[in-house]
Design an enzyme around this catalytic site. Structure first.
Site, PDB file in Angstrom:
ATOM      1  N   GLU A 152     -23.090  37.480  39.436  1.00 39.95           N
ATOM      2  CA  GLU A 152     -21.876  37.311  40.248  1.00 39.95           C
ATOM      3  C   GLU A 152     -22.178  37.388  41.743  1.00 39.95           C
ATOM      4  O   GLU A 152     -21.628  36.625  42.527  1.00 39.95           O
ATOM      5  CB  GLU A 152     -20.829  38.372  39.866  1.00 39.95           C
TER       6      GLU A 152
ATOM      7  N   GLU B  34     -13.780  34.023  51.637  1.00 41.74           N
ATOM      8  CA  GLU B  34     -14.571  34.595  52.731  1.00 41.74           C
ATOM      9  C   GLU B  34     -14.924  36.031  52.387  1.00 41.74           C
ATOM     10  O   GLU B  34     -14.404  36.585  51.421  1.00 41.74           O
ATOM     11  CB  GLU B  34     -13.804  34.539  54.056  1.00 41.74           C
TER      12      GLU B  34
ATOM     13  N   GLU C 273     -21.352  34.392  44.258  1.00 43.86           N
ATOM     14  CA  GLU C 273     -20.300  34.553  45.275  1.00 43.86           C
ATOM     15  C   GLU C 273     -20.846  34.697  46.686  1.00 43.86           C
ATOM     16  O   GLU C 273     -20.212  34.250  47.643  1.00 43.86           O
ATOM     17  CB  GLU C 273     -19.428  35.777  44.934  1.00 43.86           C
TER      18      GLU C 273
ATOM     19  N   GLY D 177     -17.466  40.434  42.370  1.00 44.28           N
ATOM     20  CA  GLY D 177     -17.740  40.693  40.956  1.00 44.28           C
ATOM     21  C   GLY D 177     -17.042  39.690  40.070  1.00 44.28           C
ATOM     22  O   GLY D 177     -16.566  38.660  40.541  1.00 44.28           O
TER      23      GLY D 177
END
Ligand SMILES: [Zn+2]
Length: 174
Positions: free
Chosen positions: A90, A148, A94, A74
């Site tokens: 987001e 990760e 990501e 987020g």
């Protein structure tokens, strides 16, 4: 003193107002123009994504604060964005997620956030949490400010969770 100048007219806030702000953190009124600085929380969004075993996806933070700690994916809501638009953006940034099957707001909590460890930039962040259902194949990898990602059994969450308040939220929610 955290805030010294009026962002509208540039005049220095008077000492009394600054001290009152430091003590109760509510607002500072400018004496030269009608501007009032309200110390509101900044809104952010977080996603709870589960795999078919019911494990929850956490991301390892690549930036301060809490670099190297585990976090929900987020980030901050941009100006003009709805919370839903922000979580879509987001998750694509990501994790490369382009399609969500279901998105449902489920909870929220406040976080005491110190930007990159700089005490002068301490703010309150209001985090809006969504339960999000995706096909796991939608995830293409960890990008942007995430090092990760990994799915965790909710009974075996890692020790290093970002943000004290998020730890409390996990305890209450899961
Ligand atoms: Zn002013």
């Amino acid at each position: 003193m955290k805030y010294r100048y009026c962002p509208q007219c540039g005049v220095e806030f008077i000492k009394d107002e600054q001290e009152r702000f430091d003590n109760d953190q509510k607002n500072i009124s400018c004496k030269k123009c009608p501007f009032v600085f309200y110390n509101n929380p900044s809104p952010a969004v977080s996603a709870i994504i589960r795999n078919n075993k019911g494990e929850v996806l956490l991301t390892k933070r690549g930036i301060e604060p809490f670099k190297g700690c585990w976090d929900l994916p987020g980030g901050f809501i941009d100006n003009g964005e709805s919370p839903e638009e922000a979580i879509y953006r987001e998750l694509e940034e990501e994790l490369g997620i382009k399609k969500m099957n279901k998105i449902e707001m489920c909870d929220m909590f406040n976080v005491d956030y110190v930007n990159e460890g700089r005490e002068d930039e301490r703010i309150q962040v209001l985090t809006i949490v969504f339960e999000i259902s995706i096909d796991e194949s939608e995830i293409s990898g960890a990008n942007d400010d995430v090092e990760e990602y990994k799915f965790f059994n909710i009974k075996e969450f890692p020790e290093k969770i970002a943000f004290f308040e998020q730890k409390q939220f996990f305890k209450a929610y899961f």
